[in-house]
Design an enzyme around this catalytic site. Structure first.
Site, PDB file in Angstrom:
ATOM      1  CE1 TYR A   1      -3.941   1.805  -0.289  1.00 50.95           C
ATOM      2  CE2 TYR A   1      -3.709   2.541   1.711  1.00 50.95           C
ATOM      3  CZ  TYR A   1      -4.142   2.840   0.723  1.00 50.95           C
ATOM      4  OH  TYR A   1      -5.719   3.388   0.756  1.00 50.95           O
TER       5      TYR A   1
ATOM      6  CE  LYS B   1      -7.164   6.136   0.433  1.00 51.88           C
ATOM      7  NZ  LYS B   1      -8.222   6.992   0.349  1.00 51.88           N
TER       8      LYS B   1
HETATM    9  P1  NAD Z   1     -12.792   3.343  -7.787  1.00 54.88           P
HETATM   10  O1  NAD Z   1     -11.702   3.413  -8.941  1.00 54.88           O
HETATM   11  O2  NAD Z   1     -14.213   2.922  -7.977  1.00 54.88           O
HETATM   12  O3  NAD Z   1     -12.610   4.939  -7.964  1.00 54.88           O
HETATM   13  C1  NAD Z   1     -11.597   5.551  -7.565  1.00 54.88           C
HETATM   14  C2  NAD Z   1     -12.417   6.821  -7.856  1.00 54.88           C
HETATM   15  O4  NAD Z   1     -11.236   7.715  -8.209  1.00 54.88           O
HETATM   16  C3  NAD Z   1     -12.062   6.875  -9.813  1.00 54.88           C
HETATM   17  O5  NAD Z   1     -13.689   7.269 -10.049  1.00 54.88           O
HETATM   18  C4  NAD Z   1     -11.258   7.909 -10.428  1.00 54.88           C
HETATM   19  O6  NAD Z   1     -11.996   9.002 -11.943  1.00 54.88           O
HETATM   20  C5  NAD Z   1     -11.007   9.225  -8.918  1.00 54.88           C
HETATM   21  N1  NAD Z   1      -9.605   9.679  -9.832  1.00 54.88           N
HETATM   22  C6  NAD Z   1      -8.786   9.532  -9.509  1.00 54.88           C
HETATM   23  N2  NAD Z   1      -7.205  10.349 -10.297  1.00 54.88           N
HETATM   24  C7  NAD Z   1      -8.308  11.477 -10.263  1.00 54.88           C
HETATM   25  C8  NAD Z   1      -8.218  12.810 -10.176  1.00 54.88           C
HETATM   26  N3  NAD Z   1      -7.154  13.340 -10.280  1.00 54.88           N
HETATM   27  N4  NAD Z   1      -9.492  13.812 -10.093  1.00 54.88           N
HETATM   28  C9  NAD Z   1     -10.783  13.098  -9.884  1.00 54.88           C
HETATM   29  N5  NAD Z   1     -10.805  11.613  -9.957  1.00 54.88           N
HETATM   30  C10 NAD Z   1      -9.859  11.017 -10.053  1.00 54.88           C
HETATM   31  O7  NAD Z   1     -12.230   2.652  -6.540  1.00 54.88           O
HETATM   32  P2  NAD Z   1     -13.064   2.649  -5.514  1.00 54.88           P
HETATM   33  O8  NAD Z   1     -11.909   2.057  -4.489  1.00 54.88           O
HETATM   34  O9  NAD Z   1     -13.975   2.649  -4.984  1.00 54.88           O
HETATM   35  O10 NAD Z   1     -11.959   4.204  -4.455  1.00 54.88           O
HETATM   36  C11 NAD Z   1     -12.865   5.222  -3.997  1.00 54.88           C
HETATM   37  C12 NAD Z   1     -12.228   5.714  -2.746  1.00 54.88           C
HETATM   38  O11 NAD Z   1     -12.455   5.022  -1.539  1.00 54.88           O
HETATM   39  C13 NAD Z   1     -10.522   6.111  -2.914  1.00 54.88           C
HETATM   40  O12 NAD Z   1     -10.308   7.192  -1.586  1.00 54.88           O
HETATM   41  C14 NAD Z   1     -10.055   4.118  -1.772  1.00 54.88           C
HETATM   42  O13 NAD Z   1      -8.534   5.257  -1.512  1.00 54.88           O
HETATM   43  C15 NAD Z   1     -11.296   4.185  -1.231  1.00 54.88           C
HETATM   44  N6  NAD Z   1     -10.833   2.807  -0.921  1.00 54.88           N
HETATM   45  C16 NAD Z   1     -11.253   1.728  -1.427  1.00 54.88           C
HETATM   46  C17 NAD Z   1     -10.975   1.003  -0.825  1.00 54.88           C
HETATM   47  C18 NAD Z   1     -11.085  -0.700  -1.704  1.00 54.88           C
HETATM   48  O14 NAD Z   1     -10.605  -1.720  -0.900  1.00 54.88           O
HETATM   49  N7  NAD Z   1     -11.927  -0.911  -2.910  1.00 54.88           N
HETATM   50  C19 NAD Z   1     -11.033   0.528   0.335  1.00 54.88           C
HETATM   51  C20 NAD Z   1     -10.927   1.611   1.029  1.00 54.88           C
HETATM   52  C21 NAD Z   1     -11.276   2.398   1.217  1.00 54.88           C
HETATM   53  O1  0WE Z   2      -7.190   2.728  -1.739  1.00 55.11           O
HETATM   54  C1  0WE Z   2      -7.413   2.169  -2.104  1.00 55.11           C
HETATM   55  C2  0WE Z   2      -6.999   1.658  -3.576  1.00 55.11           C
HETATM   56  C3  0WE Z   2      -5.810   3.060  -4.068  1.00 55.11           C
HETATM   57  C4  0WE Z   2      -5.332   2.756  -5.712  1.00 55.11           C
HETATM   58  C5  0WE Z   2      -5.289   2.176  -6.475  1.00 55.11           C
HETATM   59  C6  0WE Z   2      -3.821   1.566  -7.812  1.00 55.11           C
HETATM   60  C7  0WE Z   2      -4.698   0.852  -8.298  1.00 55.11           C
HETATM   61  C8  0WE Z   2      -3.977   1.596 -10.372  1.00 55.11           C
HETATM   62  C9  0WE Z   2      -4.321   3.917  -5.816  1.00 55.11           C
HETATM   63  N1  0WE Z   2      -3.920   4.382  -7.142  1.00 55.11           N
HETATM   64  C10 0WE Z   2      -4.096   3.468  -7.986  1.00 55.11           C
HETATM   65  N2  0WE Z   2      -3.199   3.106  -9.033  1.00 55.11           N
HETATM   66  C11 0WE Z   2      -3.438   2.729  -9.590  1.00 55.11           C
HETATM   67  O2  0WE Z   2      -2.494   2.061 -11.199  1.00 55.11           O
HETATM   68  N3  0WE Z   2      -7.209   0.145  -1.653  1.00 55.11           N
HETATM   69  C12 0WE Z   2      -7.646   0.700  -0.530  1.00 55.11           C
HETATM   70  C13 0WE Z   2      -7.268  -0.474  -2.289  1.00 55.11           C
HETATM   71  C14 0WE Z   2      -6.190  -1.012  -2.445  1.00 55.11           C
HETATM   72  O3  0WE Z   2      -5.149  -0.522  -3.239  1.00 55.11           O
HETATM   73  C15 0WE Z   2      -3.917  -1.516  -2.610  1.00 55.11           C
HETATM   74  C16 0WE Z   2      -4.522  -2.376  -1.729  1.00 55.11           C
HETATM   75  C17 0WE Z   2      -5.702  -2.127  -1.338  1.00 55.11           C
HETATM   76  C18 0WE Z   2      -6.845  -2.750  -0.451  1.00 55.11           C
HETATM   77  C19 0WE Z   2      -2.492  -1.142  -3.019  1.00 55.11           C
HETATM   78  C20 0WE Z   2      -1.886  -2.190  -2.429  1.00 55.11           C
HETATM   79  C21 0WE Z   2      -2.504  -2.834  -1.307  1.00 55.11           C
HETATM   80  C22 0WE Z   2      -3.529  -3.384  -0.966  1.00 55.11           C
END
Ligand code: NAD
Ligand code: 0WE
Length: 274
Positions: free
Chosen positions: A174, A181
């Site tokens: 991560y 974060k």
């Molecule tokens: P997702 O890819 O569906 O959403 C990420 C969004 O970020 C996308 O809509 C993308 O367009 C937007 N984004 C990236 N760069 C941007 C920029 N420069 N300007 C505007 N928008 C931008 O993935 P998600 O998992 O739904 O992520 C949403 C949030 O949830 C993130 O903050 C992520 O860190 C957090 N999160 C995700 C998880 C997981 O496991 N999926 C767990 C905890 C927290």
């Molecule tokens: O916040 C996240 C996703 C964040 C994320 C993921 C990507 C993958 C593709 C941000 N930037 C990028 N850029 C890319 O090009 N999560 C909480 C999901 C997540 O991401 C991980 C995790 C988990 C869980 C990355 C490494 C290890 C665990």
């Protein structure tokens, strides 16, 4: 006695309610139907909130158009790449023409370069570090500031962002996102203090791992989901709808005494020390 809701471990609120009737909100960070932002949209819309959305670029515009077409009413969409602060400011200027004030902002976006999310954190580049901070942490402050005039018009509001356990403890790979974060969670506290006198609350939801676009291709995600099932007190993974319903709570009057908080929606995973 048996009801339709019995013997399911997970119940999501698809029963319509009026907790957010008359309120308006904007959601940043919907990319596709798997997005956490989209699950939040459904919970908020289901509770009667009038919504607007942003899309990151032309590439994602059609996706967001198709999704929002499934919701009721006329739904404004605006472009917003948070790396361009004029786009952030223009967003709220344009929104002022469509909505008479704003009650809720959902910040559900993050980004780091793929190469920074593998290998050792010690090798993080300066450029990669700053980009992750800009998009994943600083943008919450920029968006909150730009949203202020519209929220003050309503006498207050609720700002919600999404975070992850990797911002409090070291999670393999991560890396730079964990540092972003941590900055995001601290920003929530400073913003909560600044905006509290205006009756604007700022909170974060720390979600357990969910298969979304941002999580796809993350090496070891399947392993992490398996680990959650074994270790989390609830012995299961979480669904995006559960995050959506927590966002509904945070957007509603029910959470009026809560600000600067990080609520874990992670099946209890973060309490474990073993
Ligand atoms: P997702 O890819 O569906 O959403 C990420 C969004 O970020 C996308 O809509 C993308 O367009 C937007 N984004 C990236 N760069 C941007 C920029 N420069 N300007 C505007 N928008 C931008 O993935 P998600 O998992 O739904 O992520 C949403 C949030 O949830 C993130 O903050 C992520 O860190 C957090 N999160 C995700 C998880 C997981 O496991 N999926 C767990 C905890 C927290
Ligand atoms: O916040 C996240 C996703 C964040 C994320 C993921 C990507 C993958 C593709 C941000 N930037 C990028 N850029 C890319 O090009 N999560 C909480 C999901 C997540 O991401 C991980 C995790 C988990 C869980 C990355 C490494 C290890 C665990």
């Amino acid at each position: 006695m048996s009801t339709l809701l019995e013997d399911t471990t997970v119940q999501s609120t698809s029963v319509p309610n009026n907790l957010l009737a008359g309120k308006t909100g904007i959601i940043l960070g919907v990319a596709n139907k798997w997005s956490i932002g989209w699950a939040i949209a459904q919970s908020l819309a289901n509770a009667g909130m009038r919504l607007a959305f942003t899309y990151q670029g032309e590439r994602l515009k059609e996706n967001v158009e198709k999704l929002t077409a499934t919701l009721e009413g006329d739904i404004p969409l605006y472009p917003c790449d948070v790396t361009d602060e004029t786009q952030v400011d223009d967003l709220f200027k344009n929104l002022a023409g469509d909505f008479d004030g704003l009650d809720c902002v959902i910040h559900s976006l993050a980004f780091a370069k793929r190469e920074e999310l593998a290998g050792e954190f010690v090798n993080t580049s300066k450029e990669g570090y700053l980009l992750a901070q800009e998009i994943s942490a600083y943008s919450l402050t920029a968006v909150s500031r730009a949203a202020l005039p519209l929220m003050e018009k309503r006498g207050g509001g609720s700002i919600v962002t999404l975070t992850y356990y990797g911002g409090e403890k070291v999670v393999p790979n991560y890396n730079v996102m964990g540092v972003a974060k941590a900055a995001l969670e601290m920003s929530v506290r400073y913003l909560a203090e600044d905006l509290g006198s205006k009756n604007i609350r700022v909170n974060a939801i720390s979600a357990g791992p969910i298969k979304t676009l941002a999580a796809s291709g993350v090496s070891g995600l399947s392993n992490m989901l398996e680990q959650m099932k074994e270790k989390a007190p609830l012995r299961r993974n979480i669904e995006a709808a559960e995050v959506g319903d927590t966002a509904l709570f945070l957007a509603s009057h029910l959470s009026r005494g809560i600000t600067g908080e990080v609520i874990h929606v992670d099946a209890g995973y973060h309490i474990k020390g073993f």
